[in-house]
Scaffold this active site. Structure first.
Site, PDB file in Angstrom:
ATOM      1  N   HIS A  83       0.854  -1.193   0.000  1.00 31.45           N
ATOM      2  CA  HIS A  83       0.000   0.000   0.000  1.00 31.45           C
ATOM      3  C   HIS A  83       0.888   1.240   0.000  1.00 31.45           C
ATOM      4  O   HIS A  83       0.707   2.152  -0.804  1.00 31.45           O
ATOM      5  CB  HIS A  83      -0.924  -0.022   1.223  1.00 31.45           C
ATOM      6  CG  HIS A  83      -1.555   1.295   1.547  1.00 31.45           C
ATOM      7  ND1 HIS A  83      -2.554   1.853   0.785  1.00 31.45           N
ATOM      8  CD2 HIS A  83      -1.323   2.194   2.537  1.00 31.45           C
ATOM      9  CE1 HIS A  83      -2.911   3.020   1.297  1.00 31.45           C
ATOM     10  NE2 HIS A  83      -2.181   3.265   2.364  1.00 31.45           N
ATOM     11  N   ASP A 112       7.140  22.603 -25.774  1.00 33.29           N
ATOM     12  CA  ASP A 112       7.097  21.264 -25.191  1.00 33.29           C
ATOM     13  C   ASP A 112       8.203  21.176 -24.151  1.00 33.29           C
ATOM     14  O   ASP A 112       8.843  22.191 -23.842  1.00 33.29           O
ATOM     15  CB  ASP A 112       7.261  20.179 -26.267  1.00 33.29           C
ATOM     16  CG  ASP A 112       6.566  18.867 -25.865  1.00 33.29           C
ATOM     17  OD1 ASP A 112       6.890  18.316 -24.778  1.00 33.29           O
ATOM     18  OD2 ASP A 112       5.688  18.411 -26.598  1.00 33.29           O
ATOM     19  N   TRP A 148       7.090  -0.145   3.884  1.00 33.14           N
ATOM     20  CA  TRP A 148       7.590   0.547   2.694  1.00 33.14           C
ATOM     21  C   TRP A 148       9.005   1.036   2.934  1.00 33.14           C
ATOM     22  O   TRP A 148       9.767   1.266   2.001  1.00 33.14           O
ATOM     23  CB  TRP A 148       6.650   1.703   2.293  1.00 33.14           C
ATOM     24  CG  TRP A 148       6.920   3.002   2.960  1.00 33.14           C
ATOM     25  CD1 TRP A 148       6.458   3.420   4.183  1.00 33.14           C
ATOM     26  CD2 TRP A 148       7.710   4.089   2.461  1.00 33.14           C
ATOM     27  NE1 TRP A 148       6.917   4.672   4.474  1.00 33.14           N
ATOM     28  CE2 TRP A 148       7.686   5.126   3.423  1.00 33.14           C
ATOM     29  CE3 TRP A 148       8.448   4.301   1.297  1.00 33.14           C
ATOM     30  CZ2 TRP A 148       8.355   6.339   3.275  1.00 33.14           C
ATOM     31  CZ3 TRP A 148       9.114   5.521   1.127  1.00 33.14           C
ATOM     32  CH2 TRP A 148       9.073   6.515   2.107  1.00 33.14           C
ATOM     33  N   SER A 175      12.918   6.705 -13.658  1.00 29.59           N
ATOM     34  CA  SER A 175      11.895   7.517 -14.309  1.00 29.59           C
ATOM     35  C   SER A 175      11.800   8.881 -13.658  1.00 29.59           C
ATOM     36  O   SER A 175      11.755   9.914 -14.328  1.00 29.59           O
ATOM     37  CB  SER A 175      10.542   6.791 -14.229  1.00 29.59           C
ATOM     38  OG  SER A 175       9.500   7.658 -14.556  1.00 29.59           O
ATOM     39  N   SER A 176      11.780   8.916 -12.321  1.00 26.61           N
ATOM     40  CA  SER A 176      11.681  10.195 -11.609  1.00 26.61           C
ATOM     41  C   SER A 176      12.877  11.075 -11.897  1.00 26.61           C
ATOM     42  O   SER A 176      12.745  12.287 -12.073  1.00 26.61           O
ATOM     43  CB  SER A 176      11.636   9.972 -10.099  1.00 26.61           C
ATOM     44  OG  SER A 176      10.419   9.456  -9.695  1.00 26.61           O
ATOM     45  N   HIS A 259      13.369  11.819   3.929  1.00 27.11           N
ATOM     46  CA  HIS A 259      12.752  13.052   4.354  1.00 27.11           C
ATOM     47  C   HIS A 259      12.541  14.040   3.203  1.00 27.11           C
ATOM     48  O   HIS A 259      11.431  14.529   3.020  1.00 27.11           O
ATOM     49  CB  HIS A 259      13.418  13.707   5.568  1.00 27.11           C
ATOM     50  CG  HIS A 259      12.457  14.688   6.087  1.00 27.11           C
ATOM     51  ND1 HIS A 259      11.363  14.317   6.853  1.00 27.11           N
ATOM     52  CD2 HIS A 259      12.286  15.983   5.777  1.00 27.11           C
ATOM     53  CE1 HIS A 259      10.602  15.380   7.017  1.00 27.11           C
ATOM     54  NE2 HIS A 259      11.136  16.405   6.379  1.00 27.11           N
ATOM     55  N   GLU A 261      12.037  13.245   0.357  1.00 21.74           N
ATOM     56  CA  GLU A 261      10.963  12.633  -0.437  1.00 21.74           C
ATOM     57  C   GLU A 261       9.589  13.165  -0.037  1.00 21.74           C
ATOM     58  O   GLU A 261       8.759  13.431  -0.903  1.00 21.74           O
ATOM     59  CB  GLU A 261      11.001  11.107  -0.257  1.00 21.74           C
ATOM     60  CG  GLU A 261       9.759  10.352  -0.705  1.00 21.74           C
ATOM     61  CD  GLU A 261       9.550  10.362  -2.211  1.00 21.74           C
ATOM     62  OE1 GLU A 261      10.462  10.804  -2.937  1.00 21.74           O
ATOM     63  OE2 GLU A 261       8.458   9.932  -2.655  1.00 21.74           O
ATOM     64  N   TYR A 263       8.916  16.026   1.113  1.00 18.43           N
ATOM     65  CA  TYR A 263       8.776  17.382   0.579  1.00 18.43           C
ATOM     66  C   TYR A 263       8.618  17.357  -0.932  1.00 18.43           C
ATOM     67  O   TYR A 263       7.904  18.174  -1.502  1.00 18.43           O
ATOM     68  CB  TYR A 263       9.939  18.263   1.041  1.00 18.43           C
ATOM     69  CG  TYR A 263       9.793  18.514   2.505  1.00 18.43           C
ATOM     70  CD1 TYR A 263      10.535  17.808   3.436  1.00 18.43           C
ATOM     71  CD2 TYR A 263       8.812  19.388   2.963  1.00 18.43           C
ATOM     72  CE1 TYR A 263      10.314  17.983   4.780  1.00 18.43           C
ATOM     73  CE2 TYR A 263       8.591  19.565   4.312  1.00 18.43           C
ATOM     74  CZ  TYR A 263       9.348  18.863   5.215  1.00 18.43           C
ATOM     75  OH  TYR A 263       9.125  19.017   6.550  1.00 18.43           O
ATOM     76  N   SER A 274      -1.278  27.411  -4.700  1.00 17.03           N
ATOM     77  CA  SER A 274      -0.921  28.815  -4.946  1.00 17.03           C
ATOM     78  C   SER A 274      -1.445  29.315  -6.278  1.00 17.03           C
ATOM     79  O   SER A 274      -1.444  30.521  -6.520  1.00 17.03           O
ATOM     80  CB  SER A 274       0.591  28.980  -4.904  1.00 17.03           C
ATOM     81  OG  SER A 274       1.097  28.540  -3.677  1.00 17.03           O
ATOM     82  N   HIS A 308      15.082  12.621  12.382  1.00 17.60           N
ATOM     83  CA  HIS A 308      13.921  12.685  13.273  1.00 17.60           C
ATOM     84  C   HIS A 308      13.032  11.458  13.065  1.00 17.60           C
ATOM     85  O   HIS A 308      12.087  11.239  13.791  1.00 17.60           O
ATOM     86  CB  HIS A 308      13.126  13.987  13.109  1.00 17.60           C
ATOM     87  CG  HIS A 308      12.449  14.158  11.776  1.00 17.60           C
ATOM     88  ND1 HIS A 308      12.561  15.302  11.041  1.00 17.60           N
ATOM     89  CD2 HIS A 308      11.629  13.352  11.065  1.00 17.60           C
ATOM     90  CE1 HIS A 308      11.855  15.181   9.928  1.00 17.60           C
ATOM     91  NE2 HIS A 308      11.281  14.007   9.915  1.00 17.60           N
ATOM     92  N   HIS A 309      13.355  10.650  12.057  1.00 17.96           N
ATOM     93  CA  HIS A 309      12.659   9.372  11.899  1.00 17.96           C
ATOM     94  C   HIS A 309      13.333   8.304  12.739  1.00 17.96           C
ATOM     95  O   HIS A 309      12.908   7.163  12.736  1.00 17.96           O
ATOM     96  CB  HIS A 309      12.693   8.938  10.430  1.00 17.96           C
ATOM     97  CG  HIS A 309      12.031   9.913   9.509  1.00 17.96           C
ATOM     98  ND1 HIS A 309      10.684   9.878   9.230  1.00 17.96           N
ATOM     99  CD2 HIS A 309      12.531  10.967   8.809  1.00 17.96           C
ATOM    100  CE1 HIS A 309      10.394  10.870   8.393  1.00 17.96           C
ATOM    101  NE2 HIS A 309      11.495  11.546   8.119  1.00 17.96           N
ATOM    102  N   THR A 334       6.941  26.903   6.501  1.00 15.31           N
ATOM    103  CA  THR A 334       5.657  26.298   6.161  1.00 15.31           C
ATOM    104  C   THR A 334       4.521  27.174   6.663  1.00 15.31           C
ATOM    105  O   THR A 334       3.528  27.410   5.963  1.00 15.31           O
ATOM    106  CB  THR A 334       5.547  24.900   6.775  1.00 15.31           C
ATOM    107  OG1 THR A 334       6.750  24.185   6.514  1.00 15.31           O
ATOM    108  CG2 THR A 334       4.379  24.143   6.194  1.00 15.31           C
ATOM    109  N   LYS A 337       3.901  30.128   4.430  1.00 14.79           N
ATOM    110  CA  LYS A 337       3.097  29.843   3.245  1.00 14.79           C
ATOM    111  C   LYS A 337       1.610  29.820   3.586  1.00 14.79           C
ATOM    112  O   LYS A 337       0.769  30.341   2.847  1.00 14.79           O
ATOM    113  CB  LYS A 337       3.522  28.521   2.624  1.00 14.79           C
ATOM    114  CG  LYS A 337       4.941  28.574   2.069  1.00 14.79           C
ATOM    115  CD  LYS A 337       5.330  27.257   1.437  1.00 14.79           C
ATOM    116  CE  LYS A 337       4.867  27.154   0.017  1.00 14.79           C
ATOM    117  NZ  LYS A 337       5.660  27.983  -0.893  1.00 14.79           N
ATOM    118  N   ARG A 456       1.931   0.698  15.058  1.00 13.46           N
ATOM    119  CA  ARG A 456       1.574   0.556  13.654  1.00 13.46           C
ATOM    120  C   ARG A 456       2.077  -0.768  13.112  1.00 13.46           C
ATOM    121  O   ARG A 456       2.884  -1.461  13.730  1.00 13.46           O
ATOM    122  CB  ARG A 456       2.087   1.730  12.817  1.00 13.46           C
ATOM    123  CG  ARG A 456       3.526   2.049  12.958  1.00 13.46           C
ATOM    124  CD  ARG A 456       3.931   3.308  12.223  1.00 13.46           C
ATOM    125  NE  ARG A 456       3.946   3.185  10.786  1.00 13.46           N
ATOM    126  CZ  ARG A 456       4.747   3.868   9.980  1.00 13.46           C
ATOM    127  NH1 ARG A 456       5.583   4.736  10.507  1.00 13.46           N
ATOM    128  NH2 ARG A 456       4.692   3.733   8.687  1.00 13.46           N
TER     129      ARG A 456
END
Lengths: 532, 36, 386
Positions: A83, A112, A148, A175-176, A259, A261, A263, A274, A308-309, A334, A337, A456
């Protein structure tokens, strides 16, 4: 779908000498047009959303009551893992790339993307990765059940499904990376004359910054999973303690990717919001320059907070303190914004069509997720809630109520440009409210579960947690069903059932994309417009 | 796109690709150094 | 949103009344529909709860402020009300203010948090030190000093399978009860050294405010000082494989006198239960002992009928490679595991008698009886291969 009939921009300099428009399957397999490729990305990501969503419903079904009713624990862990992998790498990231493909050339007045053929390759790698993920369920031992995050040494114990997932991550990562290179070069090199960087729509800025994040961290993830692969099969011992390696090294490398990722998954959402809020407030975005700097600040800070993870891994005091402070700092840009969006609305002339509903919904619910993020940034609190449902609640608030709501909002906002039709506004509003309410029903109770200590990735739980799990499961099914409504609205517009859309269907919208007809012709800005 | 445009794009693309490969390699080197 | 929460809360309470009339709060564990962190029984757990309240209150105030403004705008600045859009789009003063003020708020939040982080990390001068080892899927405890020095035992989930499968009603300590609880004295600083024998686990007890990852090959530590006697329950908090949800932690906090008495008892029991690996055991004794060891250690993967769950967990019945082959291979497998697979090394968890017994059991149980080489394995054989 962009119109295939004669809507070429007036060929004042013999444009018809280019290739004939390909038809049928060739148009799609060999696509180099950013609109076609964008459409394919969006369809792919929606299919992945359904696959990932089905896995979520399967695991929520098992969690409706304590005890084991439907699935063995190992299969449940496979559902949880896939998932996450499918939603992140198959749904959210490709969806934002789809938006980038469709909108960036239109917004900067380019004909293009910079590398149109590489763009095709970037897309067609995705189904290959998706097939590897899906097929992993059917190999001996099933899909990987490592979460994951694929922590070693657990991931070293997994069967061939883990290898399938590793290869899928490699392919989707490639790809990314190619997509990110394409986006950077397009934005830096192909803006129309007069479109300075500080005149670009914020969506282009957020994607420019996101693309840099991608090229910086996707290679790190590729290295991390390659190290898993070699530890599993080729005798290396990066993460195997008995052989001199360090399991925590994996976590450092993974989260150095992980991390930024998150963002990567939210900055383009900020860009979409925006665009929408000023359009429906009929007022310019408040503090454009600050928004650019805040986005850049968030991106830079995102490299400095990964551990922090890892607050529970046993870091020395200095480490805990540093990462706590650095993480708490990210709330500042943040917050800026969020204040800027509210200030954009302030004293505007507001209407609340579906895109605006999703944008406001985003601001509301993403902020809640931001608050819980700030709360878990406080290391002692994190020690209590790390690896509990509190974290699950937090990241679903920012990723679903955040990224996904922005994607929906952007889809409704730009659907008239893509399809040439106004989507069904009444159904769109139903989709919004149903999604918004069911989302909160699903995920709000998870905060309580986490605070009360429910861990979890658990297939079974103490009976005292039952009620909140039941509420979450009911909400989840409701949320899933709501997305069928979205599919119907989109298909209806694509089928041509709806009012024909003007070039600029939204009164307050700004940007070059609204100067071309709706639906946008196959070729746009063949000659770059001049921007004052 | 003019040929000049294409040339500039290609240079930018190659620079970025080199950065990507360098980061990939750096991760292995740094990771190995942090062990033992 | 607040109204929604009210509705949800009422709904939850109604459902709580109806559906869980039978379930009561877990003693030492989660309360039914618990909403918040437990205050717990240590200074650290209390600090954490306090920090959380502080953060929650500050965030709620900011929430009301920001969304009050937004909600006001949604109502008063609607086009349908005739609102005309202003044109302003920047204001340096306001922007500086809403950058600096949040910055100051964040610093204010970080100060008390810093104190707690430092306190949580100070594991020095402990009164009792215990080593907790995570296994797939149970905990092992070993007292390293104090009156219970050298006492060691495994602590396994004791909830019966029938309750998990729903064939029997669930108790109030469902999934958070074990056969052998960790016993510690009240008001004493207990240092827990945490490690793992296989994958990463995590030792967590919410009422102590404690969570520490258990990392194979490394020793990490944490500490607590329980201020009240009682039984406190926690669970493994790092995904560790299929029975991650089934390896809880239960700590019984007792007075110093009770602890001393318990320690003496444990040491006695250990001494008398000590298995003599040099004597020759009969096949019947080995089988009986082996069946017990098998049930406690092997059933999760290889199943009670020996058929396993291939391909991840191979069958033992009819296995030509190890079980029905010369004994050295199987002794080596049980002692050292198969790295890279789920088969763990049991050399530190089972003594020679237990290993010999369980191997003998597998070689004679199910359809294996009468087949294969070396049907009986003596403890001395195992000692020889260590």
């Amino acid at each position: 779908m962009s119109s295939v009939t004669a809507d070429h921009v007036p060929a004042s300099h013999g444009h018809d000498d280019h290739h004939e428009m390909p038809r049928g399957w060739r148009r799609w397999l060999f696509a180099t047009n950013h609109k076609d490729i964008g459409t394919m990305y969006l369809i792919f990501s929606f299919l992945m959303l359904l696959e990932g969503g089905t896995l979520a419903l399967l695991l929520r079904t098992e969690l409706f009551e304590p005890g084991l009713q439907f699935f063995q624990p190992e299969l449940f862990n496979q559902f949880t893992t896939m998932h996450g992998l499918i939603m992140i790498f198959g749904a959210i990231m490709p969806a934002f790339v789809g938006f980038a493909n469709w909108m960036i050339p239109l917004q900067i007045g380019a004909s293009d993307m910079a590398f149109a053929r590489m763009n095709n390759f970037s897309f067609w790698l995705l189904p290959v990765g998706a097939i590897l993920f899906t097929a992993s369920f059917f190999v001996p031992g099933g899909a990987t059940a490592s979460g994951w995050t694929m922590y070693a040494p657990l991931s070293l114990q997994m069967g061939p499904g883990m290898d399938f997932a590793i290869f899928a991550v490699h392919i989707l990562g490639a790809s990314s990376i190619m997509g990110a290179i394409n986006i950077i070069v397009t934005i830096l090199n192909m803006r129309a004359p007069g479109m300075t960087l500080m005149k670009m729509p914020l969506f282009c800025w957020t994607w420019l910054i996101t693309a840099y994040l991608l090229i910086a961290v996707m290679p790190v993830l590729a290295a991390a999973v390659t190290m898993l692969l070699t530890d599993r099969h080729f005798g290396t011992a990066f993460f195997n303690a008995a052989a001199g390696g360090d399991p925590v090294l994996y976590q450092h490398v993974f989260w150095f990717f992980g991390h930024p990722e998150v963002y990567i998954m939210i900055l383009p959402a900020f860009g979409i919001v925006s665009a929408i809020v000023p359009a429906f407030a009929r007022k310019p975005l408040f503090g454009y320059a600050s928004m650019v700097y805040a986005t850049a600040a968030i991106a830079i800070l995102s490299f400095l907070v990964w551990a922090h993870h890892m607050f529970a891994t046993g870091m020395p005091v200095t480490g805990q303190l540093y990462f706590m402070y650095a993480t708490m700092l990210i709330s500042i840009p943040t917050g800026v914004k969020i204040f800027n969006w509210v200030a954009t609305m302030w004293r505007g002339s507001l209407t609340f069509e579906t895109p605006m509903l999703f944008a406001i919904g985003f601001i509301f619910v993403f902020t809640l997720g931001g608050f819980t993020g700030l709360i878990v940034a406080v290391a002692p609190i994190d020690i209590a809630v790390h690896d509990t449902y509190y974290v699950v609640a937090h990241f679903h608030y920012v990723l679903v109520a955040g990224s996904l709501f922005a994607l929906f909002g952007g889809a409704y906002y730009w659907l008239p440009k893509w399809t040439g039709r106004m989507y069904d506004e009444r159904l769109g509003k139903w989709h919004f409210w149903s999604t918004m309410i069911s989302f909160n029903v699903t995920f709000f109770p998870m905060h309580f579960l986490g605070l009360a200590g429910m861990p979890r990735r658990y297939v079974d739980y103490a009976a005292q947690f039952t009620d909140f799990h039941q509420i979450a499961t009911i909400g989840a099914f409701w949320f899933g069903l709501s997305q069928i409504l979205f599919m119907y609205v989109v298909l209806k517009a694509y089928a041509g059932r709806g009012e024909p859309a003007a070039a600029k269907p939204w009164e307050g919208a700004e940007g070059l994309e609204w100067t071309v007809p709706s639906p946008a012709p196959f070729h746009t800005f063949v000659t770059p417009p001049v921007v004052k | 796109m003019t040929p000049e445009q294409r040339r500039r794009n290609r240079i930018a693309g190659i620079i970025l690709a080199i950065i990507v490969i360098a980061i990939f390699a750096w991760t292995f080197v740094r990771g190995s150094a942090l062990m033992n | 949103m607040k109204k929604l929460r009210g509705v949800l809360g009422t709904g939850a309470m109604l459902m709580a009344g109806a559906a869980s009339a039978q379930v009561k709060d877990m003693p030492g564990g989660p309360r039914v529909n618990q909403l918040n962190l437990p205050p717990g029984v240590t200074e650290i757990s209390y600090d954490i709860m306090w920090l959380h309240w502080m953060m929650l209150i500050i965030c709620t105030v900011i929430f009301i402020g920001v969304f009050g403004v937004m909600f006001y705008s949604i109502v008063m600045h609607r086009k349908s009300r005739g609102a005309k859009a202003s044109k302003f789009h920047e204001h340096v003063g306001v922007e500086v203010a809403w950058t600096v003020i949040p910055f100051l708020i964040v610093i204010a939040m970080a100060l008390p948090a810093t104190r707690t982080v430092v306190a949580m990390k100070d594991t020095s001068s402990a009164d009792v030190t215990i080593k907790a080892t995570g296994y797939q899927w149970k905990w092992g405890y070993e007292y390293l000093d104090g009156p219970a020095k050298d006492v060691k035992f495994l602590s396994t989930l004791s909830t019966p399978r029938t309750q998990i499968m729903g064939a029997e009603p669930r108790s109030d300590t469902y999934l958070m009860e074990v056969d052998n609880e960790l016993v510690v004295p009240v008001d004493k600083k207990v240092r827990i050294i945490v490690t793992s024998a296989d994958v990463i686990h995590a030792w967590m007890v919410p009422d102590f405010g404690v969570k520490q990852d258990a990392i194979p090959g490394f020793l990490r530590d944490t500490w607590f000082r329980a201020q009240k006697t009682g039984t406190y329950r926690g669970q493994c908090a790092e995904l560790c494989g299929k029975d991650h949800a089934f390896m809880p932690i239960v700590v019984r906090v007792v007075t110093q006198e009770e602890f001393d008495a318990w320690a003496a008892e444990q040491k006695q029991a250990l001494a008398s239960a000590a298995d003599d690996p040099t004597k020759e055991w009969t096949k019947e004794d080995l089988m009986a002992r082996g069946e017990a060891v098998y049930t406690a250690n092997c059933v999760a993967c290889h199943q009670a009928n020996g058929k396993g769950m291939p391909p991840t967990f191979p069958p033992l019945e009819g296995d030509e490679k190890y079980v029905l082959a010369p004994k050295q291979g199987q002794i080596d497998t049980v002692l050292n595991g198969h790295p890279g697979t789920a088969m763990a090394a049991f050399r530190d968890r089972l003594n020679d008698v237990e290993i010999a017994a369980v191997i003998t059991y597998t070689r004679n149980a199910w359809a294996n009886a009468g087949k294969g080489a070396d049907p009986v394995v003596q403890p001395a054989d195992v000692t020889a291969q260590r």
